[in-house]
Design an enzyme around this catalytic site. Structure first.
Site, PDB file in Angstrom:
ATOM      1  N   GLN A 104      99.961  23.472  52.302  1.00 14.33           N
ATOM      2  CA  GLN A 104      99.619  22.046  52.402  1.00 14.33           C
ATOM      3  C   GLN A 104      98.104  21.877  52.383  1.00 14.33           C
ATOM      4  O   GLN A 104      97.604  20.762  52.367  1.00 14.33           O
ATOM      5  CB  GLN A 104     100.175  21.459  53.701  1.00 14.33           C
ATOM      6  CG  GLN A 104     101.685  21.570  53.841  1.00 14.33           C
ATOM      7  CD  GLN A 104     102.146  21.201  55.224  1.00 14.33           C
ATOM      8  OE1 GLN A 104     102.429  20.042  55.545  1.00 14.33           O
ATOM      9  NE2 GLN A 104     102.219  22.190  56.107  1.00 14.33           N
ATOM     10  N   ASN A 105      97.408  23.014  52.427  1.00 10.35           N
ATOM     11  CA  ASN A 105      95.946  22.972  52.492  1.00 10.35           C
ATOM     12  C   ASN A 105      95.350  22.782  51.101  1.00 10.35           C
ATOM     13  O   ASN A 105      95.982  23.103  50.095  1.00 10.35           O
ATOM     14  CB  ASN A 105      95.404  24.267  53.123  1.00 10.35           C
ATOM     15  CG  ASN A 105      95.961  24.480  54.526  1.00 10.35           C
ATOM     16  OD1 ASN A 105      96.395  23.525  55.183  1.00 10.35           O
ATOM     17  ND2 ASN A 105      95.987  25.715  54.969  1.00 10.35           N
ATOM     18  N   ASP A 107      92.048  23.823  50.470  1.00  7.65           N
ATOM     19  CA  ASP A 107      90.771  24.560  50.465  1.00  7.65           C
ATOM     20  C   ASP A 107      90.730  25.745  49.496  1.00  7.65           C
ATOM     21  O   ASP A 107      89.674  26.353  49.291  1.00  7.65           O
ATOM     22  CB  ASP A 107      90.432  25.034  51.906  1.00  7.65           C
ATOM     23  CG  ASP A 107      91.573  25.837  52.557  1.00  7.65           C
ATOM     24  OD1 ASP A 107      91.774  25.683  53.781  1.00  7.65           O
ATOM     25  OD2 ASP A 107      92.271  26.598  51.847  1.00  7.65           O
ATOM     26  N   HIS A 122      99.566  19.796  48.190  1.00 13.09           N
ATOM     27  CA  HIS A 122      98.715  18.615  48.389  1.00 13.09           C
ATOM     28  C   HIS A 122      97.450  18.644  47.549  1.00 13.09           C
ATOM     29  O   HIS A 122      96.484  17.950  47.866  1.00 13.09           O
ATOM     30  CB  HIS A 122      98.374  18.464  49.879  1.00 13.09           C
ATOM     31  CG  HIS A 122      99.568  18.123  50.720  1.00 13.09           C
ATOM     32  ND1 HIS A 122      99.591  18.255  52.089  1.00 13.09           N
ATOM     33  CD2 HIS A 122     100.798  17.678  50.372  1.00 13.09           C
ATOM     34  CE1 HIS A 122     100.775  17.885  52.550  1.00 13.09           C
ATOM     35  NE2 HIS A 122     101.538  17.549  51.542  1.00 13.09           N
ATOM     36  N   CYS A 130      90.406  11.516  37.559  1.00 15.77           N
ATOM     37  CA  CYS A 130      90.108  10.091  37.383  1.00 15.77           C
ATOM     38  C   CYS A 130      91.155   9.253  38.105  1.00 15.77           C
ATOM     39  O   CYS A 130      92.356   9.509  37.983  1.00 15.77           O
ATOM     40  CB  CYS A 130      90.119   9.752  35.882  1.00 15.77           C
ATOM     41  SG  CYS A 130      89.977   7.989  35.564  1.00 15.77           S
ATOM     42  N   CYS A 150      84.606   8.324  35.240  1.00  9.76           N
ATOM     43  CA  CYS A 150      85.289   9.185  34.265  1.00  9.76           C
ATOM     44  C   CYS A 150      84.599   9.055  32.905  1.00  9.76           C
ATOM     45  O   CYS A 150      84.408   7.940  32.418  1.00  9.76           O
ATOM     46  CB  CYS A 150      86.741   8.726  34.158  1.00  9.76           C
ATOM     47  SG  CYS A 150      87.677   9.525  32.855  1.00  9.76           S
ATOM     48  N   CYS A 153      87.352   7.220  30.401  1.00 12.76           N
ATOM     49  CA  CYS A 153      87.796   5.808  30.483  1.00 12.76           C
ATOM     50  C   CYS A 153      86.935   4.965  31.409  1.00 12.76           C
ATOM     51  O   CYS A 153      87.237   3.810  31.679  1.00 12.76           O
ATOM     52  CB  CYS A 153      89.253   5.772  30.962  1.00 12.76           C
ATOM     53  SG  CYS A 153      89.421   6.096  32.732  1.00 12.76           S
ATOM     54  N   THR A 191     101.273  24.975  60.866  1.00 17.44           N
ATOM     55  CA  THR A 191     101.592  23.594  60.492  1.00 17.44           C
ATOM     56  C   THR A 191     102.340  22.923  61.629  1.00 17.44           C
ATOM     57  O   THR A 191     103.156  23.529  62.316  1.00 17.44           O
ATOM     58  CB  THR A 191     102.414  23.522  59.194  1.00 17.44           C
ATOM     59  OG1 THR A 191     102.666  22.150  58.869  1.00 17.44           O
ATOM     60  CG2 THR A 191     103.723  24.284  59.297  1.00 17.44           C
TER      61      THR A 191
HETATM   62  P1  OAD Z   1      98.082  19.615  61.463  1.00 18.86           P
HETATM   63  O1  OAD Z   1      96.675  19.359  61.869  1.00 18.86           O
HETATM   64  O2  OAD Z   1      99.113  18.531  61.557  1.00 18.86           O
HETATM   65  O3  OAD Z   1      98.673  20.824  62.330  1.00 18.86           O
HETATM   66  C1  OAD Z   1      97.931  22.001  62.456  1.00 18.86           C
HETATM   67  C2  OAD Z   1      98.807  22.996  63.184  1.00 18.86           C
HETATM   68  O4  OAD Z   1      98.107  24.231  63.235  1.00 18.86           O
HETATM   69  C3  OAD Z   1      99.113  22.600  64.631  1.00 18.86           C
HETATM   70  O5  OAD Z   1     100.495  22.798  64.895  1.00 18.86           O
HETATM   71  C4  OAD Z   1      98.268  23.563  65.457  1.00 18.86           C
HETATM   72  O6  OAD Z   1      98.911  23.915  66.687  1.00 18.86           O
HETATM   73  C5  OAD Z   1      98.210  24.760  64.539  1.00 18.86           C
HETATM   74  N1  OAD Z   1      97.055  25.625  64.714  1.00 18.86           N
HETATM   75  C6  OAD Z   1      95.833  25.320  65.203  1.00 18.86           C
HETATM   76  N2  OAD Z   1      95.041  26.416  65.183  1.00 18.86           N
HETATM   77  C7  OAD Z   1      95.790  27.430  64.651  1.00 18.86           C
HETATM   78  C8  OAD Z   1      95.557  28.799  64.364  1.00 18.86           C
HETATM   79  N3  OAD Z   1      94.368  29.373  64.622  1.00 18.86           N
HETATM   80  N4  OAD Z   1      96.568  29.532  63.831  1.00 18.86           N
HETATM   81  C9  OAD Z   1      97.777  28.979  63.586  1.00 18.86           C
HETATM   82  N5  OAD Z   1      98.069  27.667  63.829  1.00 18.86           N
HETATM   83  C10 OAD Z   1      97.080  26.926  64.360  1.00 18.86           C
HETATM   84  O7  OAD Z   1      98.016  20.190  59.991  1.00 18.86           O
HETATM   85  P2  OAD Z   1      99.204  20.296  58.954  1.00 18.86           P
HETATM   86  O8  OAD Z   1     100.489  20.679  59.628  1.00 18.86           O
HETATM   87  O9  OAD Z   1      98.727  21.149  57.856  1.00 18.86           O
HETATM   88  O10 OAD Z   1      98.646  15.842  54.512  1.00 18.86           O
HETATM   89  O11 OAD Z   1      99.321  18.787  58.432  1.00 18.86           O
HETATM   90  C11 OAD Z   1     100.218  18.576  57.382  1.00 18.86           C
HETATM   91  C12 OAD Z   1      99.651  17.477  56.546  1.00 18.86           C
HETATM   92  O12 OAD Z   1      99.338  16.347  57.383  1.00 18.86           O
HETATM   93  C13 OAD Z   1      98.342  17.802  55.862  1.00 18.86           C
HETATM   94  O13 OAD Z   1      98.501  18.528  54.697  1.00 18.86           O
HETATM   95  C14 OAD Z   1      97.839  16.399  55.564  1.00 18.86           C
HETATM   96  C15 OAD Z   1      98.155  15.729  56.869  1.00 18.86           C
HETATM   97  O14 OAD Z   1      98.508  14.402  56.703  1.00 18.86           O
HETATM   98  C16 OAD Z   1      97.959  15.225  53.475  1.00 18.86           C
HETATM   99  O15 OAD Z   1      96.745  15.200  53.456  1.00 18.86           O
HETATM  100  C17 OAD Z   1      98.825  14.603  52.444  1.00 18.86           C
END
Ligand code: OAD
Length: 250
Positions: A104-105, A107, A122, A130, A150, A153, A191
């Site tokens: 979902q990252n 980077d 994502h 664009c 862009c 366009c 996540t």
């Molecule tokens: P979150 O910020 O929602 O959750 C991060 C998770 O990582 C949490 O459960 C933390 O406990 C855990 N965490 C923190 N430090 C950690 C470490 N060192 N090792 C392992 N886990 C750790 O991030 P995501 O779950 O990625 O969507 O969020 C999902 C989506 O929500 C993102 O992709 C973004 C956001 O809306 C979009 O941008 C479309």
């Protein structure tokens, strides 16, 4: 991470796995210095929540603000690097015939660390597209205007990432489901398991009877349903998991 808490059944499952799928979220990049979404925003951006910036509506109402937020995040990513958690997942490829990373990252750290099969649900913050014709743009004229436009366009440029309310790239989503339904071990790492459709993937695996492992310092809505919950930072737990499973290294 106390490696004695890694069950022998999990070690056996890893040693015999033919296809491991790994779903990662912002937590795996936390030890690279990239704030997670649930972390409070810092500095200039502290007054905003990601949900207020990462939307088409926010971009249309204030394109400069949204472009500059992503420029700040791109700068953060450009000065950061993959951490031992990313590298451990790349090393997993030496022991398991097929490893698919669904992230979902945005980077690009999994690819930088050496993971070969990475599905970016994502998008990727280092790519620009664009806003109007949705084409990827590699070069544009820098003028005083922000965001830039862009060259084809004249539409406004934006990062090639999925915003709230936008659909995920269908090819990536299809590939993620195909991998999830075809794997024999599913790891959910870093996540919060809150944002769908990504958050539905571990449940898809569970429904098929696939062994699901969660790696996270904290509990999530998924924790109660997984077979193994390894509590700790990915940068510590993943290297320990590999060292315990394959003590000969590699
Ligand atoms: P979150 O910020 O929602 O959750 C991060 C998770 O990582 C949490 O459960 C933390 O406990 C855990 N965490 C923190 N430090 C950690 C470490 N060192 N090792 C392992 N886990 C750790 O991030 P995501 O779950 O990625 O969507 O969020 C999902 C989506 O929500 C993102 O992709 C973004 C956001 O809306 C979009 O941008 C479309």
């Amino acid at each position: 991470m106390n490696t004695t808490t890694i069950s022998s059944a999990l070690i056996d499952a890893l040693r015999t796995a033919q296809h491991v799928v790994v779903l990662t979220g912002a937590g795996i990049s936390a030890e690279s210095g990239i704030p997670t979404f649930r972390d409070a925003q810092t500095g200039l951006w502290a007054q905003y929540r990601p949900e207020e910036l990462a939307t088409p509506e926010a971009f249309m109402s204030n394109p400069r603000l949204v472009w500059e937020w992503y420029a700040w995040r791109r700068e953060l990513v450009s000065h950061a690097a993959p951490n031992p958690g990313h590298f451990a997942l790349a090393t997993l490829q030496q022991h398991i015939p097929q490893v698919t990373v669904i992230t979902q990252n945005v980077d690009g750290f999994h690819q930088q660390a050496g993971s070969q099969t990475v599905i970016e649900l994502h998008g990727n913050i280092t790519r620009t597209k664009c806003f109007d014709d949705n084409t990827i743009v590699d070069q544009w004229d820098e003028t005083d205007e922000v965001p830039p436009r862009c060259p084809s366009c004249n539409g406004l440029l934006r990062p090639d990432v999925v915003w709230f309310g936008e659909t995920l790239p269908l090819t990536a989503l299809d590939a993620a489901y195909a991998a999830t339904t075809g794997c024999d071990l599913f790891l959910s790492i870093g996540t919060s398991a809150l944002v769908h459709p990504a958050a539905s993937l571990p449940y898809e695996a569970l429904q098929r009877g696939t062994t699901v492992v969660e790696i996270n310092p904290d509990a999530t809505p998924l924790t109660g349903d997984v077979h193994y919950s390894l509590r700790g930072p990915a940068g510590v737990v993943l290297p320990a998991l590999l060292a315990t499973t394959w003590p000969e290294g590699g």
